[in-house]
Design a protein around this motif. Sequence first.
Motif, short mmCIF file in Angstrom:
data_model
loop_
_atom_site.label_atom_id
_atom_site.label_comp_id
_atom_site.label_asym_id
_atom_site.label_seq_id
_atom_site.Cartn_x
_atom_site.Cartn_y
_atom_site.Cartn_z
N ALA A 193 19.72 34.36 8.87
CA ALA A 193 20.03 35.70 9.39
C ALA A 193 21.48 36.08 9.12
N MET A 194 22.39 35.12 9.24
CA MET A 194 23.80 35.39 8.94
C MET A 194 23.97 35.73 7.46
N ASN A 195 23.26 35.00 6.59
CA ASN A 195 23.34 35.29 5.15
C ASN A 195 22.80 36.69 4.85
N ARG A 196 21.75 37.08 5.54
CA ARG A 196 21.21 38.43 5.35
C ARG A 196 22.26 39.46 5.77
N ASP A 197 22.97 39.19 6.85
CA ASP A 197 24.04 40.09 7.30
C ASP A 197 25.14 40.20 6.24
N ILE A 198 25.48 39.08 5.62
CA ILE A 198 26.50 39.09 4.56
C ILE A 198 26.03 39.97 3.41
#
Length: 166
Positions: A25-30
């Motif tokens: 999810a953090m990578n998607r945010d990036i």
Amino acid sequence: LQAAEETAIMGKMFDTMGSTSKAVAMNRDILTLFKVEGDDFSWEAGFALSEIHSLGPKSLEVVVETLIGSSKLWHIIFLSNPDNEEAKRRDIKCCMDALEIFEIAPAKKQLSDRSVIFPAYSFMNAIAKTMAYVPPNNMSREEFEETMAENFVKETHYQQYHHCRA
């Protein structure tokens, strides 16, 4: 870029703690930070050609590193549940997207060090040897793997260590 770097640190912390889904999810945010018009990043849609062309050299590195990291995270999810076709599909797609984006992004020409893409070549090679996948652009598996190997060698700029690895 600073927001992307800070989010990447948090994502790595989640991964280290074993919270793979939160790291994804953090990578998607990036990746969302590099979308235009406030669109959220979609694992299925990826980036539009205009978005790829708008990436600067540092942004290109961040996007490629994040896609490679996401591929590895999706791979972990898939290995924990081999029936999870979505994780398998996203694992392969993220790695292929990293390779394609790096290949077509104009900012690539401004990078003197191309090593950011090397993990994608290595990981895609491992995927090709261990998983069933469909190569892009109606290529045969043999043609895709041969092209991938040729591109890996080309990107090393014949630096001895990297060339041997390729």
